[in-house]
Design an enzyme around this catalytic site. Structure first.
Site, mmCIF file in Angstrom:
data_model
loop_
_atom_site.group_PDB
_atom_site.id
_atom_site.type_symbol
_atom_site.label_atom_id
_atom_site.label_comp_id
_atom_site.label_asym_id
_atom_site.label_seq_id
_atom_site.Cartn_x
_atom_site.Cartn_y
_atom_site.Cartn_z
ATOM 1 N N SER A 148 13.026 -9.037 56.107
ATOM 2 C CA SER A 148 11.607 -9.391 56.065
ATOM 3 C C SER A 148 10.807 -8.377 56.863
ATOM 4 C CB SER A 148 11.447 -10.775 56.699
ATOM 5 O OG SER A 148 10.098 -11.020 57.003
ATOM 6 N N TYR A 174 12.931 -17.454 63.701
ATOM 7 C CA TYR A 174 13.328 -17.066 62.341
ATOM 8 C C TYR A 174 13.357 -15.541 62.215
ATOM 9 C CZ TYR A 174 12.235 -15.279 57.754
ATOM 10 O OH TYR A 174 12.201 -14.489 56.632
ATOM 11 N N LYS A 178 16.464 -12.455 61.535
ATOM 12 C CA LYS A 178 16.474 -11.322 60.579
ATOM 13 C C LYS A 178 16.692 -10.016 61.334
ATOM 14 C CE LYS A 178 15.737 -13.565 56.750
ATOM 15 N NZ LYS A 178 16.780 -13.649 55.723
HETATM 16 N N1 UFG Z 1 -2.677 -19.271 56.069
HETATM 17 C C1 UFG Z 1 -3.801 -20.076 56.083
HETATM 18 N N2 UFG Z 1 -3.630 -21.392 55.763
HETATM 19 C C2 UFG Z 1 -2.417 -21.930 55.431
HETATM 20 C C3 UFG Z 1 -1.281 -21.099 55.413
HETATM 21 C C4 UFG Z 1 -1.444 -19.761 55.750
HETATM 22 O O1 UFG Z 1 -4.894 -19.616 56.387
HETATM 23 O O2 UFG Z 1 -2.352 -23.137 55.161
HETATM 24 C C5 UFG Z 1 -2.836 -17.835 56.361
HETATM 25 C C6 UFG Z 1 -2.027 -17.362 57.552
HETATM 26 O O3 UFG Z 1 -2.752 -17.526 58.750
HETATM 27 C C7 UFG Z 1 -1.788 -15.891 57.173
HETATM 28 C C8 UFG Z 1 -1.679 -15.926 55.648
HETATM 29 O O4 UFG Z 1 -2.318 -17.136 55.250
HETATM 30 O O5 UFG Z 1 -2.889 -15.100 57.527
HETATM 31 C C9 UFG Z 1 -0.262 -15.943 55.120
HETATM 32 O O6 UFG Z 1 0.452 -16.991 55.762
HETATM 33 P P1 UFG Z 1 1.861 -17.503 55.243
HETATM 34 O O7 UFG Z 1 2.250 -18.658 56.093
HETATM 35 O O8 UFG Z 1 1.822 -17.724 53.778
HETATM 36 O O9 UFG Z 1 2.819 -16.261 55.479
HETATM 37 P P2 UFG Z 1 3.102 -15.422 56.806
HETATM 38 O O10 UFG Z 1 2.548 -14.054 56.566
HETATM 39 O O11 UFG Z 1 2.662 -16.107 58.027
HETATM 40 O O12 UFG Z 1 4.680 -15.423 56.841
HETATM 41 C C10 UFG Z 1 5.403 -14.928 55.754
HETATM 42 C C11 UFG Z 1 6.720 -15.677 55.611
HETATM 43 C C12 UFG Z 1 7.624 -15.385 56.749
HETATM 44 C C13 UFG Z 1 7.755 -13.915 56.952
HETATM 45 C C14 UFG Z 1 6.395 -13.290 57.099
HETATM 46 C C15 UFG Z 1 6.499 -11.811 57.220
HETATM 47 O O13 UFG Z 1 6.501 -17.059 55.560
HETATM 48 O O14 UFG Z 1 8.886 -15.904 56.428
HETATM 49 O O15 UFG Z 1 5.612 -13.571 55.965
HETATM 50 O O16 UFG Z 1 5.243 -11.287 57.563
HETATM 51 F F1 UFG Z 1 8.463 -13.659 58.053
#
Ligand code: UFG
Length: 397
Positions: A148, A174, A178
């Site tokens: 990741s 998590y 990785k």
């Molecule tokens: N977000 C919101 N509302 C939500 C969910 C997410 O605003 O309900 C925002 C988050 O703050 C972020 C973006 O949407 O800015 C993406 O969030 P995600 O939770 O979809 O994904 P992340 O980038 O936080 O995490 C993902 C994977 C992880 C991985 C990571 C690597 O879930 O497993 O990318 O950057 F490690």
């Protein structure tokens, strides 16, 4: 054996790929792509993070895999097996000659990992060690690891991020699993050069197969942005929280590199071809992303436009541990794997929406929700077994 043009390396004929976590979101799409590329697939999953159905009161089947079989018209060899059960893993591995392993099985919810670190370290790291030992015992040293972009930690201004960027500095359990596994693989390779390893660093996989028949379970408690958004759009959830609107970005919301799951799946086939062509590749890491940063609000508005829905938004403070922006420099994968992400944000939204509307509760819907072929396969099934709360096992990514 033929020779690869311009090298003294022999072409290797590969037939059978062993996939861990095959019933999960990324695993199932990857298996579909592998089958379409002509590979035979043997897969294991333990249903920690994927739905399994109990058949005949004892054996388990995976609706996601059954649907892959329906789409492709090809069979997958499936075993209900936990990577922590090394004895069973050895048995299923030794049943046929395996040419290469793609390792997806892992627990992957960032928030959950902070609450139950033992489980994450045990499942992700011990599961990987068992797998690598079983591979070595069977003289198989060809490995693709589902990593990741989280291993880069917070990139700050170093964007787009390249594979040269130092890894580490990861702030959640998590992500550390990785990172630690990547480090372990480097040590294993340094000690034994028979290993041939590709680390695929995923950015944010979203979307679904264009048929809408397979996709990501939308009902998990720790949902990522797109599954949550789609749940709001169909009315299962009242509103979408936007975590932070005061970042220094175009519209104040976080930036990510969203990649269509089918592009990601095709990246694995490209990685296999690379390993096949280059028996002494060693250990190489590749970013799988589009190279384009998209804000949360841009994704939300594209989703609304493509699906004709309007989402109720709840603007909130930043989510703890979130980074401002992350997107890939995917040029190494283009140069060395001959792979690029082709599908647009619109296609990611359209395909996820098709999956979501056809399967509002994912694979967990009652059996009448299931597609006819899968339903007939399930005729002997007693119950839909949701083993999600059982953390004793390892899931599909
Ligand atoms: N977000 C919101 N509302 C939500 C969910 C997410 O605003 O309900 C925002 C988050 O703050 C972020 C973006 O949407 O800015 C993406 O969030 P995600 O939770 O979809 O994904 P992340 O980038 O936080 O995490 C993902 C994977 C992880 C991985 C990571 C690597 O879930 O497993 O990318 O950057 F490690």
């Amino acid at each position: 054996m033929d020779r690869v043009e311009g090298t003294s390396e022999p072409h290797r004929e590969w037939k059978t790929i062993f996939v861990t976590g095959g019933a999960g979101y990324i695993g199932s799409h990857c298996i579909l792509t592998l089958l379409e590329a002509g590979y035979t697939v043997v897969t294991v999953d333990n249903f920690t993070n994927a739905v399994g159905i109990v058949k005949d009161g004892h054996s388990c089947v995976a609706p996601s895999i059954q649907r892959v079989e329906q789409i492709t018209g090809k069979k997958v060899i499936f075993h209900h097996c936990d990577l922590l059960d090394k004895k069973k893993l050895s048995e299923v591995f030794a049943e046929q000659k395996i040419d290469c392993v793609i390792h997806f099985a892992a627990m992957k919810a960032v928030g959950e990992s902070m609450q139950v670190p033992f489980l994450y370290y045990k499942n992700n790291i011990m599961g990987t060690i068992n797998l690598l030992e079983v591979m070595a015992e069977n003289n198989c040293h060809e490995f693709v690891f589902s990593s990741s972009c989280t291993v880069y930690g917070d990139p700050g201004d170093a964007l787009p991020i390249t594979e040269e960027h130092p890894t580490g500095g990861v702030t959640n359990v998590y992500g550390r699993t990785k990172f630690f596994i990547e480090e372990m693989l480097k040590d294993i390779y340094n000690a034994d050069k028979r290993w041939n390893i590709v680390l695929l660093r995923y950015f944010n996989p979203v979307g679904a197969h264009p048929s809408g028949i397979i996709g990501e379970d939308p009902t998990k408690p720790f949902a990522n942005l797109m599954p949550y958004m789609a749940q709001v759009a169909i009315g299962t959830k009242p509103s979408l929280t936007i975590f932070g609107t005061d970042y220094e970005t175009e519209d104040g919301t976080g930036v990510r590199d969203y990649i269509h799951i089918m592009d990601l799946a095709e990246g694995h086939v490209a990685a296999l071809s690379k390993l096949k062509r280059e028996p002494s590749l060693g250990l190489k890491a590749y970013n799988l992303g589009t190279g384009k940063g998209v804000t949360v609000l841009q994704l939300v508005h594209t989703f609304e436009r493509v699906t004709g829905t309007t989402l109720t938004l709840d603007l909130k403070d930043r989510r703890e541990g979130d980074i401002v922006a992350m997107y890939a420099d995917p040029s190494l994968a283009e140069k060395e794997l001959g792979w690029t992400a082709k599908r647009s944000i619109e296609e990611m939204c359209r395909d996820f929406w098709k999956w979501q509307t056809q399967n509002p509760t994912g694979y967990r819907g009652d059996v009448s929700h299931m597609i006819p072929a899968a339903k007939s396969n399930l005729s002997e099934s007693a119950t839909v077994s949701l083993t999600n709360g059982n953390h004793s096992a390892v899931n599909g990514h």
